[in-house]
Enzyme design. Structure first.
Site, PDB file in Angstrom:
ATOM      1  N   ASP A 184       0.315  -1.137  -0.087  1.00 35.71           N
ATOM      2  CA  ASP A 184       0.277   0.303  -0.260  1.00 35.71           C
ATOM      3  C   ASP A 184       0.743   1.188  -0.312  1.00 35.71           C
ATOM      4  OD1 ASP A 184      -1.630  -2.239  -0.190  1.00 35.71           O
ATOM      5  OD2 ASP A 184      -2.947  -0.941   1.767  1.00 35.71           O
ATOM      6  N   GLU A 225      -4.016  -6.732  12.723  1.00 38.49           N
ATOM      7  CA  GLU A 225      -3.391  -7.181  11.842  1.00 38.49           C
ATOM      8  C   GLU A 225      -1.690  -6.596  11.788  1.00 38.49           C
ATOM      9  OE1 GLU A 225      -4.243  -4.758   7.366  1.00 38.49           O
ATOM     10  OE2 GLU A 225      -5.399  -3.608   9.151  1.00 38.49           O
TER      11      GLU A 225
END
Length: 805
Positions: free
Chosen positions: A563, A760
């Site tokens: 990302d 995460e």
């Protein structure tokens, strides 16, 4: 707030599911009933369905019902982040047998246990036990005069039927319906083309207690009965069980307002009851209301088998747990220094949640096949052109597709992700190689004729409801890290090592898959190539092996999976990306190993040469002698090739992909970078970006410093590999491996103990879990880390301080 103002009606989706045949993914083997049923709706706290398109599906909902206002917010259905849970998930789970899940619902003051057991290897159907226990920390409501034993809970169970087939309420124990509700067990008869005839029984043990009160409404609708509301619902809206439930509750509320007025309403536990209207329909809502602890069973039995006695379920659950524990000790048992019972429970929990997160998805998806010229991304300023092309919204629904896959996170990412899935499958390969083969089959069943697999599988309106609209469209020129090839390598390892008996089945399967693997690899080479001819590049071993991710914007390359990791600024069509060429090397190596396994000698030679060319080009194109690290490449104003060095995961990708052997002259510098506390090393794992980088921790700070378990798994795996082979870096790698293995396990374990969840990512400074909660996807790789050998010498954790590195 008045009752009519509450007004929650049915919120039905307007998207129509395509009515065509399933995709070409391999069907469930006709003799394999063990994987037919499962909790394949992982977005729900509990929901069962078969691996069949448009079939029977079930769901569980519940809420405490002592307060009028709380019920509107506390009905549990879909897994949600920060919903008042002290933790939830599978304590033990084997996809072929079943398991036990605990939901610690602090907000509703009750712990819910759902035990799911398959009978006769799936041939005899399945049984679910739902058990509720009031929590010691329950905040007592107005109606809880008896302490926590007076906690009142409503539980709803839904039965929905998509497509052809029927489910009908047969009645209670005597087969008769009562206007006031069913006494005793409730029985449904059903049939579908795929499942045949079946029976669904919901029991009512005499041990349960139910609320009572003196309001006149109790005489017409006593709460020791089970209520059933049967409805005919648009098929595309069947998944919206919570909205359907609220619609039924609202009808009851409106009738009570009319009969008794707002000032003389029944107590909440009476008011929040569904309409009792059993009959025909494609959706049936079943309600039970309890006081204190409760328990009931749900039994699904095909017509060909006898209904098992509910009383046998306790022993069946114990057998399921025992068989899981025995297999776990043989396959995934944590090694020293993580051999204690607390670590075993932690390891089993993470693996069970990974396996329990396997879902079956079916439906259409949005794909933009417009092939706009901007999507070639050949011009300077290409990212602006592609943004304009995407804004034209030319995507169309295609499908239906079907996918059998594990998921990253039940509350936040309940769908298939290409870049996550290969990581997910690595622990599962150890547990059940055939299950992995079926999942890999399913993924390649979604591949188109060109060799493209959508990087995010958002199938059907239920899946789309969890995704912002701007991220729903898939583009056939966008890639994603090809992690499924890691799973292929792991399978080849399993069967090459003689650890699995059924090698013939694997060989047959691999032969069928092999052409698809080749097609996928060639798609990557054709669409993600890097330009080595237009610009002034340094001399490289190969004139072909260079790669660039398509789909980048000025600040992101979502397709890379990393990302917001810093890249060249501004973006340029002449970029070359270190991580992508490393992935391509792994793919080539995997294909070479597959070809060798299948005795495809010419192919094995071809892929070995491609792998060697990629390995050589990584050094020629991406190694910066000045920075002593691997770097991305871009083109400057003079069209000269220049390195863009943001030290972090990108810099160590060739190492993580296993492309630096013990004798590599680059290995020492790579280990120095990893082990430097001012660069990547932290007490909680290897950071995604160097602390010295000017962009460390900046902006959204997603891949700009936090610790990620998937990347750390690759690091610790390669450290182990170097530590086990003679070479100049063996001693250093051994110390780093021991310290990093300890740090990673401590980080995930401590956060799990404190919060009840895996996360995460983890903060490199504090070790705290952050971002997505209940991230039991690749964070579960810590199970593999715990199962790695202890090389500390003393067996007590080894050297942990930086000074030992």
């Amino acid at each position: 707030m008045t009752w009519k103002q509450w007004g929650i009606g049915l919120l039905l989706s307007t998207t129509t599911l395509a009515q065509s045949s399933p995709s070409s993914s391999s069907p469930l083997p006709t003799n394999d009933t063990t994987l037919l049923w499962g909790p394949y709706r992982p977005n729900l706290y509990f929901g069962l369905r078969p691996r069949l398109p448009r079939s029977l599906s079930t769901a569980l909902l519940w809420s405490r019902v002592e307060d009028f206002q709380a019920v509107q917010h506390n009905v549990r259905y879909t897994c949600e982040q920060h919903e008042g849970m002290a933790g939830y998930g599978w304590d033990v789970y084997d996809p072929r047998v079943g398991g036990v899940q605990t939901v610690r619902d602090k907000g509703n003051g009750v712990d819910l246990e759902t035990s799911f057991v398959k009978l006769e290897q799936g041939k005899g159907g399945w049984v679910v036990r739902v058990k509720g226990t009031p929590r010691e920390d329950a905040v007592l409501g107005v109606g809880s005069e008896s302490g926590i034993e007076g906690v009142k809970t409503a539980v709803w169970f839904t039965v929905g039927m998509e497509g052809l087939g029927s489910v009908e309420v047969l009645g209670g124990e005597e087969g008769e319906a009562s206007e006031m509700g069913f006494e005793g067990d409730v029985v449904f008869n059903g049939q579908t083309t795929d499942l045949g005839d079946f029976k669904l029984t919901i029991t009512e043990p005499a041990s349960n207690s139910h609320p009572s009160h003196t309001h006149p409404s109790a005489r017409e609708k006593p709460l020791d009965r089970t209520f059933v509301h049967s409805l005919q619902v648009p098929e595309e809206a069947l998944w919206q069980a919570k909205a359907i439930l609220f619609g039924s509750l609202k009808t009851t509320i409106d009738s009570y307002v009319t009969e008794y007025t707002e000032e003389k309403m029944p107590p909440p536990w009476q008011t929040y009851t569904i309409q009792h209207r059993p009959g025909q329909g494609n959706m049936h809502v079943v309600q039970k209301t309890f006081t204190g602890a409760f328990q009931f069973d749900i039994l699904y039995t095909p017509a060909s088998t006898e209904t098992p006695l509910s009383g046998d379920l306790t022993r069946a659950i114990l057998r399921t747990v025992k068989s899981f524990d025995q297999k776990y000790d043989m396959v995934l048992k944590p090694q020293a220094p993580f051999s204690g019972e607390a670590y075993a429970r932690f390891s089993k929990n993470l693996f069970s949640n990974l396996a329990g997160g396997i879902g079956y998805f079916h439906g259409d998806q949005l794909i933009d096949r417009s092939a706009d010229p901007a999507y070639e991304e050949e011009n300077e300023g290409f990212w602006q052109e592609t943004a304009e092309a995407r804004a034209l919204n030319r995507a169309q629904l295609e499908g239906p597709y079907e996918l059998f896959t594990s998921i990253p996170s039940r509350p936040f990412f309940p769908r298939g992700f290409l870049w996550d899935e290969g990581f997910h499958l690595l622990p599962i390969v150890d547990w059940d190689p055939e299950l992995v083969m079926q999942i890999v089959n399913s993924w390649f069943g979604t591949m188109d004729e060109e060799g493209w697999i959508a990087r995010e599988q958002i199938l059907g309106p239920e899946a789309r409801s969890k995704v912002p609209q701007e991220f729903q469209v898939q583009y056939p020129h966008y890639a994603n890290p090809p992690t499924l090839f890691m799973a292929i390598e792991a399978l080849v390892d399993q069967f090459s090592g003689g650890q699995e008996k059924d090698g013939e089945t694997f060989t047959t399967w691999l032969k069928q898959l092999y052409p698809l693997l080749q097609r996928n690899f060639e798609w990557y080479r054709r669409t993600q190539y890097g330009d080595l001819k237009t610009y002034d590049r340094p001399k490289s071993f190969s004139s072909k092996e260079a790669y660039r991710w398509r789909g980048r914007s000025d600040r992101h390359i979502l397709t890379s999976g990393l990302d917001d990791y810093p890249r060249a600024q501004p973006p340029h069509p002449g970029e070359l990306h270190t991580d992508l060429i490393s992935w391509m090397g792994m793919m080539a190596r995997s294909l070479g190993r597959v070809a060798t396994y299948l005795d495809e000698t010419e192919d094995a030679s071809k892929y070995t040469k491609v792998y060697e060319a990629i390995r050589r080009n990584i050094d020629d194109l991406h190694w910066s002698a000045r920075d002593r690290t691997y770097c991305d490449v871009t083109v400057d104003d003079y069209e000269d090739s220049v390195h863009v060095c943001h030290k972090g995961y990108i810099s160590i990708f060739p190492f993580m992909m296993g492309m630096l052997g013990p004798e590599s002259d680059k290995l020492g510098a790579v280990l120095d970078l990893i082990g430097d506390e001012e660069e990547l090393w932290s007490p909680h794992g290897v950071r995604s970006l160097s602390r010295r980088d000017e962009l460390f921790g900046s902006e959204e700070d997603y891949w700009r410093g936090p610790v990620w378990m998937n990347m750390n798994y690759l690091v610790v795996r390669e450290l182990l590999s170097i530590a086990q082979k003679p070479g100049p870096q063996q001693s250093k790698a051994t110390k780093m491996y021991t310290a990093l293995r300890q740090n990673l396990v401590d980080t995930v374990y401590n956060s799990w103990t404190e919060t009840g969840f895996a996360w995460e990512q983890y903060n490199g400074e504090t070790g705290k879990g952050q971002r997505t909660q209940h991230f039991t996807g690749w964070t579960s790789l810590v199970v593999k880390v715990m199962g790695m050998p202890d090389l500390s010498g003393g067996g007590k954790g080894g050297n942990r301080g930086h000074e030992e590195l």
